[in-house]
Design an enzyme around this catalytic site. Structure first.
Site, short mmCIF file in Angstrom:
data_model
loop_
_atom_site.label_atom_id
_atom_site.label_comp_id
_atom_site.label_asym_id
_atom_site.label_seq_id
_atom_site.Cartn_x
_atom_site.Cartn_y
_atom_site.Cartn_z
N SER A 115 64.00 -32.07 49.90
CA SER A 115 65.36 -32.14 50.41
C SER A 115 65.67 -30.97 51.33
O SER A 115 65.21 -29.84 51.08
CB SER A 115 66.36 -32.15 49.25
N TYR A 138 70.49 -29.11 42.19
CA TYR A 138 69.68 -30.15 42.84
C TYR A 138 68.72 -29.51 43.85
O TYR A 138 67.51 -29.75 43.82
CB TYR A 138 70.57 -31.18 43.53
N LYS A 176 75.74 -45.45 45.72
CA LYS A 176 75.72 -43.99 45.64
C LYS A 176 77.09 -43.35 45.47
O LYS A 176 77.19 -42.15 45.27
CB LYS A 176 75.00 -43.41 46.86
#
Length: 329
Positions: A115, A138, A176
């Site tokens: 990411s 995250y 999402k």
């Protein structure tokens, strides 16, 4: 057989779709269906089997899977506002390590989702340690797995590719919620209210002029398929290499929808004056944690042999709005 973790999710389901387009249906989808409506991403796809992530972990720990051609590891807790660090690290870090080692033992190519969140607020987006400083659990989980892999480079027996996705948008992200792309949010806002909301100016940027590297999911899938066919182990930024503003996204969404309705389209000033684009204050929870600018450095991706042209916001968002409108989503 191909394994796609997170295969009922956004990028995973698009990878399954791409494999289907190549005539491949011997696919094991692995996911968590605690959000049950994610199954809708699979109803038009052909797969061989489905299982929950915990079952896959059990099978690989006991070496009970055979005949696997490659693993696309897209599954993760992707909520950047998550607060349960133990859960995130177990799902995103420990599970990834188990899959990586299993693939290495059995000489199976491993392609996984990292990411761009690993860069945090550094303002530098090169695949180098000094540019990496994640701001949330995250990003930290993705960063730690990249670091773990880096310590293994000289021991690798099978190809491993890590992809640092930037701001991905496109089909199959309906589930999402607040983590969906801004293109999806703008589409829903305009369809419901006739206007869209963007953040007011911040960090030296004018209203809606914060800039991100927005990349269509078709381009993300294309990168995955390229390295499946032309392996070159590494960690790569996956963005267009060109930042565009949130205003650009909003204008493209609105004009795409107006065009479909046979209405007149307008440029940014015209939409601002008509109050079609409205600016709101940034929530307090995002202060100090909001990336006002991202732009992938894609030199390593290009050097590794990926030469295709990426869709611009204007091209990709219009394609996406057409897809959403066709399905009335």
């Amino acid at each position: 057989m191909y394994i796609v973790t997170g295969g009922a999710g956004f990028i995973g389901a698009n990878i399954v779709h791409s494999l289907n387009q190549q005539g491949i249906s011997d696919i094991l989808v692995v996911d968590h269906l605690t959000r049950a409506d994610k199954f809708l991403n699979l109803t038009d796809l052909e797969i061989a089997d489905y299982m929950e992530a915990e079952r896959l972990l059990e099978l690989i720990q006991n070496d009970q899977l055979q005949g696997v051609e490659a693993v696309f590891h897209e599954g993760a807790c992707s909520d950047t506002m998550a607060t349960d660090g133990r859960y995130v690290m177990e799902n995103n870090y420990a599970f990834s390590k188990a899959l990586l080692h299993w693939c290495q033992r059995h000489n199976i190519p491993f392609l996984y989702a990292s990411s761009a969140s690993v860069y945090g607020m550094t303002g530098s987006f090169t695949e180098e340690r000094q540019a990496e400083s994640p701001l949330n659990i995250y990003g930290f989980s993705k960063f730690q797995f990249d670091q773990y892999l880096r310590r293994m480079w000289n021991e690798l027996k099978a190809p491993v590719h890590g992809f640092r996705y930037f701001n991905v948008y496109g089909p199959r992200e309906f589930h999402k919620g607040r983590m969906a792309s801004v293109a999806m949010h703008f589409y829903r806002q305009y369809r419901l209210d006739g206007h869209v909301h963007l953040f007011a100016g911040s960090a030296g940027y004018a209203d809606g002029e914060q800039r991100r590297d927005f990349i269509h999911v078709d381009d993300v899938v294309s990168v995955n398929m390229h390295f499946l066919d032309h392996p070159r182990s590494g960690i790569y930024n996956v963005g267009t290499g060109q930042a565009q503003s949130f205003n650009d996204v909003a204008v493209t969404v609105v004009n795409s929808m107006r065009r479909m309705a046979g209405e007149e389209t307008h440029d940014l000033p015209g939409l601002q004056k008509s109050q079609t684009i409205r600016y709101i204050s940034m929530p307090e929870a995002l202060h100090g944690k909001y990336q006002s600018f991202t732009q992938a450095d894609i030199r390593q991706l290009r050097a590794a042999g990926y030469s295709k042209t990426f869709l611009s916001v204007e091209q990709g968002v219009e394609r996406y709005i057409d897809w959403l409108a066709e399905r009335d989503q």
